[in-house]
Design a protein around this motif. Structure first.
Motif, PDB file in Angstrom:
ATOM      1  N   THR A 257      -6.185   4.040  17.296  1.00  0.00           N
ATOM      2  CA  THR A 257      -6.344   2.671  16.816  1.00  0.00           C
ATOM      3  C   THR A 257      -6.701   2.634  15.337  1.00  0.00           C
ATOM      4  N   VAL A 258      -7.580   3.526  14.879  1.00  0.00           N
ATOM      5  CA  VAL A 258      -7.907   3.499  13.448  1.00  0.00           C
ATOM      6  C   VAL A 258      -6.711   3.954  12.611  1.00  0.00           C
ATOM      7  N   LEU A 259      -5.872   4.846  13.144  1.00  0.00           N
ATOM      8  CA  LEU A 259      -4.658   5.203  12.411  1.00  0.00           C
ATOM      9  C   LEU A 259      -3.703   4.013  12.348  1.00  0.00           C
ATOM     10  N   GLY A 260      -3.612   3.240  13.435  1.00  0.00           N
ATOM     11  CA  GLY A 260      -2.803   2.026  13.398  1.00  0.00           C
ATOM     12  C   GLY A 260      -3.344   1.012  12.405  1.00  0.00           C
ATOM     13  N   LEU A 261      -4.662   0.831  12.387  1.00  0.00           N
ATOM     14  CA  LEU A 261      -5.270  -0.086  11.426  1.00  0.00           C
ATOM     15  C   LEU A 261      -5.078   0.420  10.004  1.00  0.00           C
ATOM     16  N   ALA A 262      -5.210   1.725   9.804  1.00  0.00           N
ATOM     17  CA  ALA A 262      -4.971   2.291   8.475  1.00  0.00           C
ATOM     18  C   ALA A 262      -3.536   2.036   8.031  1.00  0.00           C
ATOM     19  N   GLN A 263      -2.591   2.139   8.961  1.00  0.00           N
ATOM     20  CA  GLN A 263      -1.195   1.859   8.613  1.00  0.00           C
ATOM     21  C   GLN A 263      -1.032   0.405   8.175  1.00  0.00           C
ATOM     22  N   ILE A 264      -1.682  -0.522   8.877  1.00  0.00           N
ATOM     23  CA  ILE A 264      -1.623  -1.933   8.470  1.00  0.00           C
ATOM     24  C   ILE A 264      -2.158  -2.098   7.044  1.00  0.00           C
ATOM     25  N   ILE A 265      -3.303  -1.484   6.776  1.00  0.00           N
ATOM     26  CA  ILE A 265      -3.957  -1.627   5.475  1.00  0.00           C
ATOM     27  C   ILE A 265      -3.083  -1.062   4.363  1.00  0.00           C
ATOM     28  N   MET A 266      -2.563   0.143   4.577  1.00  0.00           N
ATOM     29  CA  MET A 266      -1.781   0.790   3.525  1.00  0.00           C
ATOM     30  C   MET A 266      -0.426   0.126   3.333  1.00  0.00           C
ATOM     31  N   ALA A 267       0.246  -0.205   4.430  1.00  0.00           N
ATOM     32  CA  ALA A 267       1.554  -0.853   4.323  1.00  0.00           C
ATOM     33  C   ALA A 267       1.438  -2.242   3.707  1.00  0.00           C
ATOM     34  N   SER A 268       0.282  -2.893   3.876  1.00  0.00           N
ATOM     35  CA  SER A 268       0.071  -4.229   3.323  1.00  0.00           C
ATOM     36  C   SER A 268      -0.411  -4.181   1.875  1.00  0.00           C
ATOM     37  N   GLY A 269      -0.784  -2.998   1.401  1.00  0.00           N
ATOM     38  CA  GLY A 269      -1.200  -2.843   0.008  1.00  0.00           C
ATOM     39  C   GLY A 269      -2.547  -3.462  -0.316  1.00  0.00           C
ATOM     40  N   TRP A 270      -3.486  -3.409   0.627  1.00  0.00           N
ATOM     41  CA  TRP A 270      -4.813  -3.956   0.356  1.00  0.00           C
ATOM     42  C   TRP A 270      -5.454  -3.240  -0.826  1.00  0.00           C
ATOM     43  N   LYS A 271      -6.259  -3.973  -1.580  1.00  0.00           N
ATOM     44  CA  LYS A 271      -7.015  -3.390  -2.692  1.00  0.00           C
ATOM     45  C   LYS A 271      -8.362  -2.907  -2.157  1.00  0.00           C
ATOM     46  N   VAL A 272      -8.319  -1.792  -1.448  1.00  0.00           N
ATOM     47  CA  VAL A 272      -9.528  -1.188  -0.903  1.00  0.00           C
ATOM     48  C   VAL A 272      -9.488   0.307  -1.141  1.00  0.00           C
ATOM     49  N   ARG A 273     -10.657   0.898  -1.072  1.00  0.00           N
ATOM     50  CA  ARG A 273     -10.760   2.366  -1.056  1.00  0.00           C
ATOM     51  C   ARG A 273     -11.025   2.755   0.401  1.00  0.00           C
ATOM     52  N   LEU A 274      -9.969   3.197   1.049  1.00  0.00           N
ATOM     53  CA  LEU A 274      -9.988   3.455   2.482  1.00  0.00           C
ATOM     54  C   LEU A 274     -10.295   4.925   2.760  1.00  0.00           C
ATOM     55  N   ARG A 275     -11.163   5.131   3.735  1.00  0.00           N
ATOM     56  CA  ARG A 275     -11.489   6.478   4.198  1.00  0.00           C
ATOM     57  C   ARG A 275     -11.399   6.479   5.716  1.00  0.00           C
ATOM     58  N   VAL A 276     -10.668   7.405   6.279  1.00  0.00           N
ATOM     59  CA  VAL A 276     -10.518   7.528   7.728  1.00  0.00           C
ATOM     60  C   VAL A 276     -11.090   8.868   8.154  1.00  0.00           C
ATOM     61  N   LEU A 277     -11.998   8.852   9.120  1.00  0.00           N
ATOM     62  CA  LEU A 277     -12.611  10.073   9.646  1.00  0.00           C
ATOM     63  C   LEU A 277     -12.328  10.152  11.142  1.00  0.00           C
ATOM     64  N   ILE A 278     -11.734  11.269  11.564  1.00  0.00           N
ATOM     65  CA  ILE A 278     -11.406  11.466  12.975  1.00  0.00           C
ATOM     66  C   ILE A 278     -11.920  12.827  13.429  1.00  0.00           C
TER      67      ILE A 278
END
Length: 460
Positions: A257-278
């Motif tokens: 789910t966090v990988l899916g959410l990360a895909q939404i964020i990156m594909a949408s071009g949000w202006k955030v500094r995203l970090r994913v930890l699994i």
């Protein structure tokens, strides 16, 4: 698999969405031949019904799809999707009948009906296609649909083909597709870099445990997503019975789910500094399995008494959370298929979440219905803190008594999340009975609601 709208085409057939209460008035707008055809059919406008109207040459000229009654719609999700499988494999263009505030949601449901998990069998024939209606953000809906498809496929894949190494490969593929960086700590290096509980839970498996770390974006607020990546859960030495082990390939649903959410964020071009930890592990059984009665020391120095090796998800998340908190992100989220208690409380469809942040909670409560992604706030009930304090260690990973299991798990995780804004989702990640746009199998929960709530909360 890519889920997408059909291209605009003059050959697209008009598709009329007709509610049960509006059928008679709609029939009056038809030609006499089509009106007679509809009256002679069993079409009543009920949810799940469709009817093709023939042209003079006998070929399809248009189609009807049922929208039910207001009461029936209130009990349904993705209403149009219920009838899509009954339509012929043609291209359709909506000709009205869907309220504007439901149009994007219904289009998403339509795209999701095309999802197939076909890795191990021949692909099903293509179904009916839809042209994006005017007023719908085509790109946004496709991003949401394909993020859902990613999550579903990761969860649906059996553990033999989706262990920690394969989960890492999937994360690397996502990172490569969006220009993100990725770093992975594997095996005994987890001990060297102070991730003792991730190592303890995963050390008994053939595939070495690992912590996957992905970063993307260089401006804006900091957002850290932590996903439980237990690729299979035998229960460890507190072995699950066979009936409880059958769905444990989905125990990495939080990471999916966090990988899916990360895909939404990156594909949408949000202006955030995203970090994913699994933290990616398999909770298995061997001579070096961690044991009931062991006391483990987490990354942040808290000690944890192991009273049940089947309560392992909170252990691996604890090290990852403590690591994430060291950078003091503006917001940190955990996603995990964590407790059966959450399912008893709200069933398989609703994603319960915990947060002390009133703005985030209200944004999620508002976003859930709009995104057809039901969520429900649960309490960080402070008086239950004593239930996770065993006496001979700082924390107990499996409090006795059986009460408030989802709450005590959330309280456990909060001990490792630092002092910043934090929310935890205790999801199921699985659709047990086929539903419109949601076949039996892996499913994404909470990500779409977050995709709407987070820009507001983070000020994007």
């Amino acid at each position: 698999m890519t889920l997408q709208f059909a291209q605009q085409s003059p050959d697209a057939l008009p598709l009329h969405v007709v509610g049960s209460d509006d059928l008679d008035s709609f029939i009056e707008t038809l030609t006499p031949a089509h009106a007679a055809w509809v009256r002679a059919s069993v079409f009543s406008g009920a949810i799940g019904q469709s009817l093709v109207l023939p042209g003079e040459d006998g070929a399809p000229a248009a189609a009807l799809i049922g929208y039910g009654t207001e009461t029936a719609r209130a009990r349904a999700r993705f209403v149009l999707a219920a009838a899509v499988p009954s339509l012929p494999a043609l291209t359709f263009a909506l000709a009205g009948g869907v309220p504007a505030d439901k149009l994007e949601q219904e289009c998403l449901g339509w795209l999701l009906t095309a999802y197939r998990f076909d890795r191990y069998k021949s692909q099903a024939p293509d179904g009916a296609a839809l042209v994006a209606p005017e007023g719908v953000d085509e790109t946004r809906v496709e991003i949401l649909a394909n993020a859902e498809a990613l999550t579903r496929t990761l969860i649906n894949t059996p553990a033999a083909d989706m262990g920690p190494a394969e989960l890492e490969a999937s994360a690397r593929g996502l990172a490569d597709a969006h220009g993100a960086s990725i770093d992975v700590t594997v095996g005994d290096a987890l001990l060297e870099q102070n991730f003792p509980m991730i190592h303890a839970v995963g050390r008994a498996a053939e595939q070495e445990p690992r912590l996957i770390e992905m970063r993307w974006g260089d401006e804006g607020p900091t957002l850290t997503l932590v996903g439980k990546g237990v690729c299979f859960d035998t229960g460890g030495l507190n072995l699950k019975p066979g009936g409880s082990m059958g769905l444990m390939k989905k125990d990495m649903g939080g990471s999916a789910t966090v990988l899916g959410l990360a895909q939404i964020i990156m594909a949408s071009g949000w202006k955030v500094r995203l970090r994913v930890l699994i933290p990616a592990v398999e909770n298995n059984v061997s001579g070096n399995s961690f044991r009931p009665g062991d006391i483990l020391t987490a990354r942040n120095g808290l000690t944890v008494e192991i009273n049940n090796t089947d309560a392992e998800g909170r252990l691996v998340l604890a090290d990852a959370l403590a690591y994430g908190a060291e950078e003091n992100p503006d917001l940190m989220l955990t996603m995990a298929t964590l407790t059966g208690a959450a399912r008893v409380a709200v069933g398989p469809d609703i994603a319960p979440f915990y947060t002390d942040d009133a703005a985030l909670a209200q944004a999620l409560i508002s976003a859930g219905p709009q995104m057809a992604d039901p969520v429900w706030q649960m309490p960080f009930h402070a008086p239950y803190e004593a239930m996770i304090e065993p006496g001979i260690a700082d924390l107990d990973n499996a409090p006795s008594g059986g009460f408030a299991g989802s709450i005590t798990a959330a309280l456990f995780l909060r001990r490792f999340a630092g002092d910043g804004r934090y929310a935890h989702f205790d999801i199921y990640g699985w659709t047990p009975v086929p539903q419109p746009a949601r076949p039996k199998g892996g499913v994404q929960q909470g990500a779409r609601a977050l995709s709407m709530a987070l820009p507001q909360v983070l000020g994007l």
